[in-house]
Design an enzyme around this catalytic site. Structure first.
Site, PDB file in Angstrom:
ATOM      1  N   GLN A  94       8.028  -9.077   7.945  1.00  0.00           N
ATOM      2  CA  GLN A  94       9.242  -8.592   7.276  1.00  0.00           C
ATOM      3  C   GLN A  94       9.821  -7.346   7.940  1.00  0.00           C
ATOM      4  OE1 GLN A  94       6.960  -7.932   3.481  1.00  0.00           O
ATOM      5  NE2 GLN A  94       8.395  -6.245   3.220  1.00  0.00           N
ATOM      6  N   SER A 108       7.214   4.446  -0.804  1.00  0.00           N
ATOM      7  CA  SER A 108       6.136   4.782   0.134  1.00  0.00           C
ATOM      8  C   SER A 108       6.698   5.575   1.310  1.00  0.00           C
ATOM      9  CB  SER A 108       5.478   3.505   0.653  1.00  0.00           C
ATOM     10  OG  SER A 108       5.043   2.737  -0.434  1.00  0.00           O
ATOM     11  N   GLY A 139       0.825  -1.213   0.000  1.00  0.00           N
ATOM     12  CA  GLY A 139       0.000   0.000   0.000  1.00  0.00           C
ATOM     13  C   GLY A 139       0.856   1.258   0.000  1.00  0.00           C
ATOM     14  N   LYS A 142      13.942  -1.142  -7.489  1.00  0.00           N
ATOM     15  CA  LYS A 142      14.507  -0.414  -6.344  1.00  0.00           C
ATOM     16  C   LYS A 142      14.888  -1.399  -5.246  1.00  0.00           C
ATOM     17  CE  LYS A 142      12.073   2.214  -3.537  1.00  0.00           C
ATOM     18  NZ  LYS A 142      12.375   1.658  -2.199  1.00  0.00           N
ATOM     19  N   GLY A 174       5.356   4.601  -8.922  1.00  0.00           N
ATOM     20  CA  GLY A 174       6.195   3.420  -9.149  1.00  0.00           C
ATOM     21  C   GLY A 174       5.325   2.165  -9.165  1.00  0.00           C
ATOM     22  N   HIS A 175       4.429   2.054  -8.171  1.00  0.00           N
ATOM     23  CA  HIS A 175       3.506   0.908  -8.142  1.00  0.00           C
ATOM     24  C   HIS A 175       2.622   0.895  -9.389  1.00  0.00           C
ATOM     25  CE1 HIS A 175       4.051   1.414  -3.628  1.00  0.00           C
ATOM     26  NE2 HIS A 175       4.373   0.159  -3.810  1.00  0.00           N
ATOM     27  N   GLY A 201       9.498  -4.071  -8.373  1.00  0.00           N
ATOM     28  CA  GLY A 201      10.332  -2.940  -8.772  1.00  0.00           C
ATOM     29  C   GLY A 201      11.807  -3.209  -8.492  1.00  0.00           C
TER      30      GLY A 201
HETATM   31  O1  PAF Z   1       8.118  -4.702  -1.880  1.00  0.00           O
HETATM   32  C1  PAF Z   1       7.145  -4.729  -1.106  1.00  0.00           C
HETATM   33  O2  PAF Z   1       6.309  -3.841  -1.073  1.00  0.00           O
HETATM   34  C2  PAF Z   1       7.002  -5.899  -0.152  1.00  0.00           C
HETATM   35  O3  PAF Z   1       8.238  -6.330   0.301  1.00  0.00           O
HETATM   36  C3  PAF Z   1       6.192  -7.065  -0.738  1.00  0.00           C
HETATM   37  C4  PAF Z   1       6.891  -7.676  -1.923  1.00  0.00           C
HETATM   38  C5  PAF Z   1       4.808  -6.578  -1.144  1.00  0.00           C
HETATM   39  C6  PAF Z   1       6.014  -8.161   0.321  1.00  0.00           C
HETATM   40  O4  PAF Z   1       5.344  -7.700   1.451  1.00  0.00           O
END
Ligand code: PAF
Length: 280
Positions: free
Chosen positions: A61, A186, A31, A149, A36-37, A147
């Site tokens: 993560q 983000s 989100g 990045k 970029g997204h 991406g």
């Molecule tokens: O790159 C991200 O935004 C996150 O690491 C991902 C790949 C959505 C996994 O939570």
């Protein structure tokens, strides 16, 4: 565009498309979407019949609890931005849906996660692999878009796909930058004004560094990049390293690798930014 939150709904709907022979493109995100997204979504729309975007801030993560708490969450704006992108389904699961019980899987990525982000954010890539493998299991995409990045993340996901023998094709997409060169992220939303003004120095320095390959050794170039960025009071380099694009292992001399990428992490005020450029 339909928003779904349950595994059973999205699995059922996507299997109906699959039966009709439709290909599925998938863009996993956390989100706080930016252009970029949207570039990933557009690429997915141009290559796949049905496109799914997931929005899920994955707790496993984040090795730093306050980073997870402060991570930007802008669901309404995200949906607005996606409205005209051509995406078909937004998958926004709850934490319980993805982790009904703790995920205890431990992935072995060998040397790939012992450097850079893996070294500075212990457990980060294990968490990425946990969530991406779960999302792949739910969406069963033909192609998934990430991406560049997050260059190391891409390498880890490619390795995970090989290890788990998944059929998905991983597609890497170029970094999208603000007009002043700052890589879109983000986390840019969290930069204080003065820090935001300093942040473009990161890419400016990396771009200039690419022109210094003939005059400086690897060690000298690393020193030049770190010093140039650290001269700005708002920026502190956490690491800058030149690595082989495939193995991600640091190079010591220019001839050590035919495809070199320079990867950087910088503390910009309270926010951590990453970026990279290719050197050959
Ligand atoms: O790159 C991200 O935004 C996150 O690491 C991902 C790949 C959505 C996994 O939570």
């Amino acid at each position: 565009m339909e928003v779904l939150s349950s595994i059973s709904d999205i699995k059922r709907i996507l299997s109906e498309h699959r039966i009709k022979g439709k290909s599925i493109g998938f863009v996993p995100t956390m989100g706080a979407l930016h252009l970029g997204h949207i570039s990933l979504v557009k690429r997915a729309v141009s290559e796949s019949d049905i496109v799914v975007v997931s929005i899920f801030v994955n707790p496993t993560q984040f090795n730093d609890k306050s980073d997870l708490k402060n991570y930007p969450r802008t669901p309404e704006l995200d949906l607005k931005l996606l409205e005209k992108s051509g995406v078909h389904y937004i998958y926004m699961p709850s934490e319980l849906e993805i982790y009904p019980e703790p995920d205890t899987r431990v992935f072995d990525f060998g040397q790939l996660d012992k450097v850079m982000e893996g070294e500075h954010r212990p457990g980060h890539f294990n968490g990425v692999a946990q969530v991406v493998s779960k999302l792949f299991d739910i969406v069963e995409p033909n192609r998934a878009y990430f991406g560049q990045k997050d260059f190391q993340q891409l390498a880890i996901i490619r390795q995970m796909v090989i290890m788990l023998k998944l059929k998905v094709e991983i597609i890497s997409c170029p970094i999208v930058r603000e007009s002043d060169g700052l890589a879109m992220s983000s986390r840019n939303l969290l930069l204080e004004t003065a820090v935001r003004e300093s942040a473009p120095l990161i890419y400016r320095t990396l771009s200039e560094a690419r022109n210094k390959v003939k005059e400086l050794s690897v060690k000298e170039l690393i020193h030049w990049v770190v010093t140039n960025i650290n001269n700005d009071t708002h920026l502190t380099v956490e690491y800058f390293t030149l690595v082989d694009c495939l193995t991600l292992q640091p190079i010591l001399n220019w001839p050590d690798s035919e495809s070199i990428i320079g990867c950087i992490a910088v503390r910009a005020g309270k926010i951590r930014l990453i970026d990279n450029v290719f050197f050959n």
